[in-house]
Enzyme design. Sequence first.
Site, mmCIF file in Angstrom:
data_model
loop_
_atom_site.group_PDB
_atom_site.id
_atom_site.type_symbol
_atom_site.label_atom_id
_atom_site.label_comp_id
_atom_site.label_asym_id
_atom_site.label_seq_id
_atom_site.Cartn_x
_atom_site.Cartn_y
_atom_site.Cartn_z
ATOM 1 N N ARG A 56 54.426 34.498 50.745
ATOM 2 C CA ARG A 56 54.162 33.253 51.468
ATOM 3 C C ARG A 56 53.767 33.476 52.915
ATOM 4 O O ARG A 56 53.231 32.594 53.561
ATOM 5 C CB ARG A 56 55.402 32.363 51.393
ATOM 6 C CG ARG A 56 56.618 33.035 51.939
ATOM 7 C CD ARG A 56 57.892 32.250 51.686
ATOM 8 N NE ARG A 56 58.994 32.942 52.340
ATOM 9 C CZ ARG A 56 59.635 33.981 51.818
ATOM 10 N NH1 ARG A 56 59.258 34.461 50.644
ATOM 11 N NH2 ARG A 56 60.602 34.585 52.458
ATOM 12 N N ALA A 82 62.551 49.361 52.334
ATOM 13 C CA ALA A 82 62.672 49.188 53.782
ATOM 14 C C ALA A 82 63.951 49.906 54.188
ATOM 15 O O ALA A 82 65.009 49.583 53.659
ATOM 16 C CB ALA A 82 62.756 47.710 54.126
ATOM 17 N N HIS A 120 29.511 37.789 38.943
ATOM 18 C CA HIS A 120 29.819 39.114 39.504
ATOM 19 C C HIS A 120 29.079 39.306 40.832
ATOM 20 O O HIS A 120 28.111 38.607 41.131
ATOM 21 C CB HIS A 120 29.432 40.204 38.497
ATOM 22 C CG HIS A 120 30.408 40.301 37.367
ATOM 23 N ND1 HIS A 120 30.317 41.232 36.377
ATOM 24 C CD2 HIS A 120 31.512 39.568 37.081
ATOM 25 C CE1 HIS A 120 31.310 41.098 35.526
ATOM 26 N NE2 HIS A 120 32.048 40.087 35.923
ATOM 27 N N GLU A 173 26.944 41.501 41.838
ATOM 28 C CA GLU A 173 25.495 41.776 41.732
ATOM 29 C C GLU A 173 24.701 40.477 41.596
ATOM 30 O O GLU A 173 23.625 40.307 42.159
ATOM 31 C CB GLU A 173 25.197 42.678 40.529
ATOM 32 C CG GLU A 173 25.845 44.039 40.567
ATOM 33 C CD GLU A 173 27.235 44.055 39.928
ATOM 34 O OE1 GLU A 173 27.988 43.067 40.056
ATOM 35 O OE2 GLU A 173 27.573 45.079 39.321
ATOM 36 N N SER A 196 71.634 43.682 54.885
ATOM 37 C CA SER A 196 70.304 44.325 54.925
ATOM 38 C C SER A 196 69.271 43.469 55.640
ATOM 39 O O SER A 196 68.127 43.852 55.779
ATOM 40 C CB SER A 196 69.823 44.578 53.494
ATOM 41 O OG SER A 196 69.624 43.319 52.862
HETATM 42 N N1 LIG Z 1 66.015 43.908 53.932
HETATM 43 C C1 LIG Z 1 64.664 44.058 54.055
HETATM 44 C C2 LIG Z 1 63.839 43.823 52.948
HETATM 45 N N2 LIG Z 1 64.463 43.438 51.777
HETATM 46 C C3 LIG Z 1 63.784 42.957 50.752
HETATM 47 C C4 LIG Z 1 64.604 42.511 49.548
HETATM 48 O O1 LIG Z 1 64.363 43.454 48.540
HETATM 49 C C5 LIG Z 1 64.174 41.121 49.101
HETATM 50 O O2 LIG Z 1 62.850 41.249 48.640
HETATM 51 C C6 LIG Z 1 64.241 40.205 50.282
HETATM 52 O O3 LIG Z 1 65.450 39.600 50.178
HETATM 53 C C7 LIG Z 1 63.051 39.283 50.263
HETATM 54 O O4 LIG Z 1 63.433 37.943 50.061
HETATM 55 P P1 LIG Z 1 62.212 36.846 49.996
HETATM 56 O O5 LIG Z 1 61.497 37.128 48.697
HETATM 57 O O6 LIG Z 1 61.294 37.136 51.173
HETATM 58 O O7 LIG Z 1 62.875 35.512 50.039
HETATM 59 N N3 LIG Z 1 62.491 43.992 53.029
HETATM 60 C C8 LIG Z 1 61.911 44.371 54.220
HETATM 61 O O8 LIG Z 1 60.683 44.523 54.303
HETATM 62 N N4 LIG Z 1 62.701 44.611 55.337
HETATM 63 C C9 LIG Z 1 64.056 44.464 55.291
HETATM 64 O O9 LIG Z 1 64.716 44.656 56.313
HETATM 65 N N1 LIG Z 2 33.961 42.220 38.804
HETATM 66 C C1 LIG Z 2 32.794 42.879 38.462
HETATM 67 C C2 LIG Z 2 32.755 43.706 37.303
HETATM 68 N N2 LIG Z 2 33.874 43.837 36.522
HETATM 69 C C3 LIG Z 2 33.785 44.467 35.221
HETATM 70 O O1 LIG Z 2 33.495 43.478 34.247
HETATM 71 C C4 LIG Z 2 34.692 43.118 33.543
HETATM 72 C C5 LIG Z 2 34.889 41.621 33.582
HETATM 73 O O2 LIG Z 2 33.767 41.039 32.958
HETATM 74 P P1 LIG Z 2 33.719 39.407 32.876
HETATM 75 O O3 LIG Z 2 34.841 39.034 31.964
HETATM 76 O O4 LIG Z 2 32.338 39.140 32.334
HETATM 77 O O5 LIG Z 2 33.909 38.907 34.286
HETATM 78 C C6 LIG Z 2 35.821 43.830 34.284
HETATM 79 O O6 LIG Z 2 36.850 44.211 33.386
HETATM 80 C C7 LIG Z 2 35.138 45.048 34.858
HETATM 81 O O7 LIG Z 2 34.978 46.060 33.881
HETATM 82 N N3 LIG Z 2 31.608 44.368 36.977
HETATM 83 C C8 LIG Z 2 30.468 44.181 37.713
HETATM 84 O O8 LIG Z 2 29.423 44.716 37.351
HETATM 85 N N4 LIG Z 2 30.488 43.422 38.852
HETATM 86 C C9 LIG Z 2 31.608 42.747 39.241
HETATM 87 O O9 LIG Z 2 31.569 42.065 40.267
HETATM 88 ZN ZN LIG Z 3 28.889 42.618 36.048
#
Ligand SMILES: Nc1c(/N=C/[C@H](O)[C@H](O)[C@H](O)COP(=O)(O)O)[nH]c(=O)[nH]c1=O
Ligand SMILES: Nc1c(N[C@@H]2O[C@H](COP(=O)(O)O)[C@@H](O)[C@H]2O)[nH]c(=O)[nH]c1=O
Ligand SMILES: [Zn+2]
Length: 362
Positions: A207, A154, A50, A52, A168
Amino acid sequence: MTDEEYMDLALHLAESTKGQTSPNPSVGAVVVKNGTTAGMGAHLKAGEAHAEIHALQAAGNDAQGASMYVTLEPCSHTGKTPPCVEAVIKSGIRRVVIAALDPNPEVSGSGVKRLQEAGIEVSIGTGNNRAEWLNRYFMHFMKTGLPYVTLKTAVSLDGKTATATGESQWITGTESRKDSHRLRHEHDAILAGIGTVLHDDPSLTARAVEGGLQPVRVVLDRHLRIPLEASMLQDNMAPVWIFCGAEASTEKKRNLAQTGAVIYQASEADVQLAEVLSILGNENILSVFVEGGSEIHGRFVEEKRFQEFITYTAPVLIGGRLAPTSAGGSGIAHLNEAPRLEVHSVEQLGQDIKVTAVRKGN
Ligand SMILES: Nc1c(/N=C/[C@H](O)[C@H](O)[C@H](O)COP(=O)(O)O)[nH]c(=O)[nH]c1=O
Ligand SMILES: Nc1c(N[C@@H]2O[C@H](COP(=O)(O)O)[C@@H](O)[C@H]2O)[nH]c(=O)[nH]c1=O
Ligand SMILES: [Zn+2]
């Protein structure tokens, strides 16, 4: 530096890990001794140390009599890692400043109590809004057991998501599309309806930006109309989970399962959103990014099963009474039933305007 400035540093550390710590929250910690920054750290990956612990390791003996700034209440339970509160107490830290309490039922206040019992001075609230916003998915999930739902659309300036002839791509510019890929990274799952899948054959992968985890791809497809040649079934880039209705053909189910897709078949003809969200919650999906299309958004809005609504608006005009808008379906009949959101931010991305709005309870 002031408490706010040290917490600002801890929050930056936490924000730098967005999208990589789920199902854990993003957390940052800074150790300060007599005005000197003695140690700092962030939680980098679920299952690892964590924030801390990283900060205390960096501080070493300087932790003795020092202060710690941490963006989330130190944990007091043993999950995959031992409780931070014990390490903080042992290190000799004498003051802890916490931005936000941890709603995890295993913690939620018992971390603070343990520190105070050990004679450590605790102050809560510095940087609270930013810390809660950063971990809104985690906090919602811990309180409800359901994933935080973000609807993303969008649209053109006149509110259309496609032309009446179905075109679109693309309405918004590259900056908006890059920004929405970043948001995909930060969510545990991306959800789309079969309409969008049949129309766009989307990969639904994050991506365009580096880092983060590849979200699970969820498709609502009551009759299992998704073609076996669909890109997302061929690219092996991330899991595909398909939700279908009771009447979907078992043969299609079997063929799809052979591509590696996981099929959830509902007990009724229709796929209920409530059931989809509770299954995703049980699978430890803390957040879902809903990309549409219009009919899917319409259902989430009508059933009020969403927390955030993001619109990218491009200065293009499409018109047409038959051109789809962000949220289709039958819609909300009366304004007094319409969900009223709070605008969190308005940003300009290239020529587009991004509005992020959140539901506050209603
Ligand atoms: N048509 C538009 C969008 N359209 C988003 C669509 O819902 C669908 O997620 C897209 O076809 C994404 O394809 P992929 O996962 O990237 O291959 N989203 C945007 O932000 N702008 C637009 O103009
Ligand atoms: N990531 C985070 C916390 N996360 C807390 O601890 C849980 C996960 O515990 P564990 O499975 O041991 O990693 C998580 O669900 C949330 O409640 N706590 C903290 O003190 N500091 C940290 O940086
Ligand atoms: Zn913790």
